[in-house]
Motif scaffolding. Structure first.
Motif, mmCIF file in Angstrom:
data_model
loop_
_atom_site.group_PDB
_atom_site.id
_atom_site.type_symbol
_atom_site.label_atom_id
_atom_site.label_comp_id
_atom_site.label_asym_id
_atom_site.label_seq_id
_atom_site.Cartn_x
_atom_site.Cartn_y
_atom_site.Cartn_z
ATOM 1 N N LYS A 189 0.122 43.788 -55.500
ATOM 2 C CA LYS A 189 -0.592 42.672 -54.862
ATOM 3 C C LYS A 189 -0.981 43.065 -53.432
ATOM 4 O O LYS A 189 -0.156 43.502 -52.656
ATOM 5 C CB LYS A 189 0.285 41.424 -54.852
ATOM 6 N N ILE A 190 -2.249 42.907 -53.116
ATOM 7 C CA ILE A 190 -2.806 43.261 -51.803
ATOM 8 C C ILE A 190 -3.207 41.959 -51.095
ATOM 9 O O ILE A 190 -3.926 41.138 -51.666
ATOM 10 C CB ILE A 190 -4.064 44.154 -51.957
ATOM 11 N N PRO A 191 -2.786 41.763 -49.850
ATOM 12 C CA PRO A 191 -3.183 40.537 -49.135
ATOM 13 C C PRO A 191 -4.686 40.529 -48.832
ATOM 14 O O PRO A 191 -5.301 41.581 -48.666
ATOM 15 C CB PRO A 191 -2.360 40.584 -47.844
ATOM 16 N N ASP A 192 -5.234 39.333 -48.740
ATOM 17 C CA ASP A 192 -6.669 39.170 -48.498
ATOM 18 C C ASP A 192 -7.120 39.766 -47.169
ATOM 19 O O ASP A 192 -8.266 40.197 -47.040
ATOM 20 C CB ASP A 192 -7.053 37.686 -48.546
ATOM 21 N N ASN A 193 -6.244 39.795 -46.170
ATOM 22 C CA ASN A 193 -6.652 40.288 -44.848
ATOM 23 C C ASN A 193 -6.440 41.799 -44.673
ATOM 24 O O ASN A 193 -6.684 42.331 -43.602
ATOM 25 C CB ASN A 193 -5.910 39.520 -43.743
ATOM 26 N N ALA A 194 -5.999 42.496 -45.723
ATOM 27 C CA ALA A 194 -5.813 43.951 -45.635
ATOM 28 C C ALA A 194 -7.176 44.647 -45.539
ATOM 29 O O ALA A 194 -8.147 44.236 -46.170
ATOM 30 C CB ALA A 194 -5.047 44.461 -46.847
ATOM 31 N N ILE A 195 -7.225 45.700 -44.739
ATOM 32 C CA ILE A 195 -8.454 46.469 -44.525
ATOM 33 C C ILE A 195 -8.631 47.464 -45.661
ATOM 34 O O ILE A 195 -7.704 48.206 -46.005
ATOM 35 C CB ILE A 195 -8.379 47.221 -43.176
ATOM 36 N N LYS A 196 -9.833 47.484 -46.239
ATOM 37 C CA LYS A 196 -10.126 48.475 -47.283
ATOM 38 C C LYS A 196 -10.502 49.788 -46.605
ATOM 39 O O LYS A 196 -11.390 49.829 -45.769
ATOM 40 C CB LYS A 196 -11.242 48.015 -48.203
ATOM 41 N N VAL A 197 -9.783 50.848 -46.976
ATOM 42 C CA VAL A 197 -9.964 52.166 -46.381
ATOM 43 C C VAL A 197 -10.584 53.087 -47.425
ATOM 44 O O VAL A 197 -10.199 53.057 -48.600
ATOM 45 C CB VAL A 197 -8.598 52.727 -45.919
#
Length: 168
Positions: free
Chosen positions: A7-15
């Motif tokens: 599960k990835i939080p919505d505010n995580a930056i896509k790298v």
């Protein structure tokens, strides 16, 4: 958002992460599989989120007959912009001042073991996933659950992934 079972939080930056040996959604070269040298492929990380303190790396096959099959699990104790090919299959590997702690894959071995889908099973997708964390972890076990146990959603500040394809 989820990538496979993470599960990835919505505010995580896509790298943007990728391998210099193959493109996203392309065939993984034989050297990086059980039919070749069975060595890990190089990974390039374009931009690391500012508050990254450590990283988790996974290579997983969601198309395996028994469900998600993990080919590589590694904790990286500091941000690093690239991971060279052929990481030794040892519990702790050093690259300059960066320590990589590797767990057991689903073959029951330490480190990377490449794609090896059942013959005639069709194309499998191999996700390379990196989570960028805002804290350092204490890794005391060998398996996926041990590596992910101390990670909460708020610890994931960024993520990146790409997919390689392989069939036998």
């Amino acid at each position: 958002m989820e990538i496979l079972d993470i599960k990835i939080p919505d505010n995580a930056i896509k790298v943007n992460i990728y391998s210099s040996s193959f493109r996203d959604l392309e065939k993984i070269p034989k050297d990086y599989t059980c039919e070749g040298k069975n060595i890990s492929f190089p990974i390039v990380i374009e931009e690391i989120p500012n508050n990254t303190k450590s990283m988790l790396l996974f290579v997983e096959d969601p198309d395996a007959p028994g469900g998600i099959f993990r080919h590589w699990i590694a904790y990286i104790n500091k941000p690093i912009k690239s991971i060279p090919p052929g990481i030794k299959k040892e519990r702790i590997v050093k690259i300059d001042d960066v320590q990589i702690i590797q767990g057991k894959n689903d073959f029951g071995k330490i480190g990377y073991d490449g794609p090896c889908p059942p013959k005639g099973h069709g194309k499998h997708r191999y996700y390379t996933i990196i989570l960028f964390l805002n804290k350092e972890l204490y890794i005391d076990g060998w398996f996926f659950e041990d590596f992910i146990r101390y990670v909460k959603e708020e610890n994931i500040v960024g993520y990146g992934y790409f997919i390689g394809i392989y069939e036998r």
